[in-house]
Motif scaffolding. Structure first.
Motif, PDB file in Angstrom:
ATOM      1  N   ASN A  59       1.638   3.178 -10.052  1.00  0.00           N
ATOM      2  CA  ASN A  59       0.828   1.975 -10.219  1.00  0.00           C
ATOM      3  C   ASN A  59       0.015   2.086 -11.497  1.00  0.00           C
ATOM      4  O   ASN A  59      -0.201   3.177 -12.021  1.00  0.00           O
ATOM      5  CB  ASN A  59      -0.117   1.769  -9.039  1.00  0.00           C
ATOM      6  CG  ASN A  59       0.529   0.988  -7.917  1.00  0.00           C
ATOM      7  OD1 ASN A  59       1.721   0.699  -7.947  1.00  0.00           O
ATOM      8  ND2 ASN A  59      -0.260   0.654  -6.908  1.00  0.00           N
ATOM      9  N   THR A 111       8.679   3.330 -15.229  1.00  0.00           N
ATOM     10  CA  THR A 111       9.071   2.473 -14.115  1.00  0.00           C
ATOM     11  C   THR A 111       7.902   2.411 -13.143  1.00  0.00           C
ATOM     12  O   THR A 111       7.430   3.445 -12.660  1.00  0.00           O
ATOM     13  CB  THR A 111      10.329   3.011 -13.413  1.00  0.00           C
ATOM     14  OG1 THR A 111      11.387   3.085 -14.368  1.00  0.00           O
ATOM     15  CG2 THR A 111      10.742   2.112 -12.264  1.00  0.00           C
ATOM     16  N   THR A 114       4.980  -0.792  -8.125  1.00  0.00           N
ATOM     17  CA  THR A 114       4.718  -2.148  -7.650  1.00  0.00           C
ATOM     18  C   THR A 114       5.224  -3.158  -8.671  1.00  0.00           C
ATOM     19  O   THR A 114       5.043  -2.975  -9.876  1.00  0.00           O
ATOM     20  CB  THR A 114       3.196  -2.347  -7.434  1.00  0.00           C
ATOM     21  OG1 THR A 114       2.729  -1.314  -6.554  1.00  0.00           O
ATOM     22  CG2 THR A 114       2.889  -3.698  -6.828  1.00  0.00           C
ATOM     23  N   ALA A 115       5.825  -4.228  -8.200  1.00  0.00           N
ATOM     24  CA  ALA A 115       6.347  -5.265  -9.093  1.00  0.00           C
ATOM     25  C   ALA A 115       5.225  -5.927  -9.885  1.00  0.00           C
ATOM     26  O   ALA A 115       4.072  -5.972  -9.445  1.00  0.00           O
ATOM     27  CB  ALA A 115       7.092  -6.320  -8.279  1.00  0.00           C
ATOM     28  N   LEU A 116       5.572  -6.431 -11.046  1.00  0.00           N
ATOM     29  CA  LEU A 116       4.626  -7.191 -11.858  1.00  0.00           C
ATOM     30  C   LEU A 116       4.184  -8.422 -11.075  1.00  0.00           C
ATOM     31  O   LEU A 116       4.960  -8.976 -10.284  1.00  0.00           O
ATOM     32  CB  LEU A 116       5.286  -7.637 -13.163  1.00  0.00           C
ATOM     33  CG  LEU A 116       5.865  -6.531 -14.042  1.00  0.00           C
ATOM     34  CD1 LEU A 116       6.623  -7.144 -15.224  1.00  0.00           C
ATOM     35  CD2 LEU A 116       4.768  -5.617 -14.540  1.00  0.00           C
ATOM     36  N   THR A 117       2.939  -8.865 -11.306  1.00  0.00           N
ATOM     37  CA  THR A 117       2.465 -10.085 -10.659  1.00  0.00           C
ATOM     38  C   THR A 117       3.345 -11.257 -11.076  1.00  0.00           C
ATOM     39  O   THR A 117       3.662 -12.130 -10.281  1.00  0.00           O
ATOM     40  CB  THR A 117       0.993 -10.350 -11.025  1.00  0.00           C
ATOM     41  OG1 THR A 117       0.226  -9.203 -10.644  1.00  0.00           O
ATOM     42  CG2 THR A 117       0.449 -11.569 -10.314  1.00  0.00           C
ATOM     43  N   THR A 134      -1.448  -3.492 -10.684  1.00  0.00           N
ATOM     44  CA  THR A 134      -0.314  -4.174 -11.296  1.00  0.00           C
ATOM     45  C   THR A 134      -0.690  -4.787 -12.643  1.00  0.00           C
ATOM     46  O   THR A 134      -1.812  -4.651 -13.115  1.00  0.00           O
ATOM     47  CB  THR A 134       0.232  -5.294 -10.384  1.00  0.00           C
ATOM     48  OG1 THR A 134      -0.762  -6.305 -10.245  1.00  0.00           O
ATOM     49  CG2 THR A 134       0.617  -4.765  -9.024  1.00  0.00           C
ATOM     50  N   ALA A 149       7.147  -5.935 -20.888  1.00  0.00           N
ATOM     51  CA  ALA A 149       8.192  -5.883 -19.870  1.00  0.00           C
ATOM     52  C   ALA A 149       9.536  -5.594 -20.535  1.00  0.00           C
ATOM     53  O   ALA A 149       9.962  -6.322 -21.418  1.00  0.00           O
ATOM     54  CB  ALA A 149       8.260  -7.199 -19.106  1.00  0.00           C
ATOM     55  N   ALA A 152      11.824  -6.661 -16.253  1.00  0.00           N
ATOM     56  CA  ALA A 152      10.821  -7.060 -15.266  1.00  0.00           C
ATOM     57  C   ALA A 152      11.315  -6.930 -13.831  1.00  0.00           C
ATOM     58  O   ALA A 152      10.580  -6.487 -12.957  1.00  0.00           O
ATOM     59  CB  ALA A 152      10.358  -8.482 -15.538  1.00  0.00           C
ATOM     60  N   SER A 153      12.569  -7.286 -13.563  1.00  0.00           N
ATOM     61  CA  SER A 153      13.074  -7.228 -12.194  1.00  0.00           C
ATOM     62  C   SER A 153      13.214  -5.793 -11.690  1.00  0.00           C
ATOM     63  O   SER A 153      13.100  -5.533 -10.504  1.00  0.00           O
ATOM     64  CB  SER A 153      14.423  -7.949 -12.090  1.00  0.00           C
ATOM     65  OG  SER A 153      15.387  -7.310 -12.891  1.00  0.00           O
ATOM     66  N   LYS A 155      11.123  -3.433 -12.712  1.00  0.00           N
ATOM     67  CA  LYS A 155       9.769  -2.882 -12.871  1.00  0.00           C
ATOM     68  C   LYS A 155       9.671  -1.871 -14.008  1.00  0.00           C
ATOM     69  O   LYS A 155       8.863  -0.947 -13.963  1.00  0.00           O
ATOM     70  CB  LYS A 155       9.253  -2.297 -11.557  1.00  0.00           C
ATOM     71  CG  LYS A 155       9.256  -3.287 -10.412  1.00  0.00           C
ATOM     72  CD  LYS A 155       8.772  -2.667  -9.131  1.00  0.00           C
ATOM     73  CE  LYS A 155       9.918  -1.952  -8.455  1.00  0.00           C
ATOM     74  NZ  LYS A 155       9.666  -1.484  -7.122  1.00  0.00           N
TER      75      LYS A 155
END
Length: 162
Positions: A59, A111, A114-117, A134, A149, A152-153, A155
């Protein structure tokens, strides 16, 4: 420039470890390390902040600045966005407890856990508008950009923290 040896990027340290049994191999807050691939790291202290946000490896962490005060060169980071000044510090490589010390990645490809907002490949990323730990797409020129990014998909980001 001093060469640093004995770096274990995923280890956490207590204050007692830094002055006691590991004093000969201890690091100081603010120390930097560059690995063979060119990725850069900084030794910091973790604070859970007012929201008691636990550290999570992978994170993002921000420079600790309670009440949004100016983030100084204190070397203290948090994943509690409300206790930061919106300045990205780097990616946590371990999960230190409150007050413990660790390494964060400040430059190079990483990497995230947690995914990007929000965001798409190539977007500039900032803590502004994100949630704890994030990043979000930068919308203003005044935002602090701390990553780009890459995918992005998946992470994957390129970290560009000071």
């Amino acid at each position: 420039m001093t060469n640093i040896i004995g770096v274990n990027l995923t280890k956490t340290y207590t204050a007692a470890m830094l002055t006691g049994s590991e004093a000969g191999t201890a690091f100081a807050v603010g120390d930097r390390y560059v690995d063979q691939s060119g990725k850069e790291y900084r030794f910091v202290q973790y604070d859970t902040g007012a929201g008691s946000v636990a550290a999570v490896a992978g994170n993002f962490a921000y420079y600790y600045a309670p009440s949004g005060a100016s983030a100084g060169a204190t070397g203290v980071v948090t994943s509690d966005l409300s206790d930061s000044a919106g300045v990205g510090a780097g990616v946590l490589l371990s999960a230190p407890a409150d007050g413990e010390y660790c390494w964060i990645q400040t430059r190079g490809e990483a990497t995230l856990t947690t995914a990007l907002t929000a965001g798409a490949d190539g977007n500039a990323l900032t803590p502004v508008g994100a949630t704890d730990g994030t990043l979000n797409v930068s919308a203003l020129v005044t935002d602090h950009i701390c990553a780009i990014a890459v995918d992005a998909s998946a992470k994957i980001v390129f970290v560009t923290c000071p």
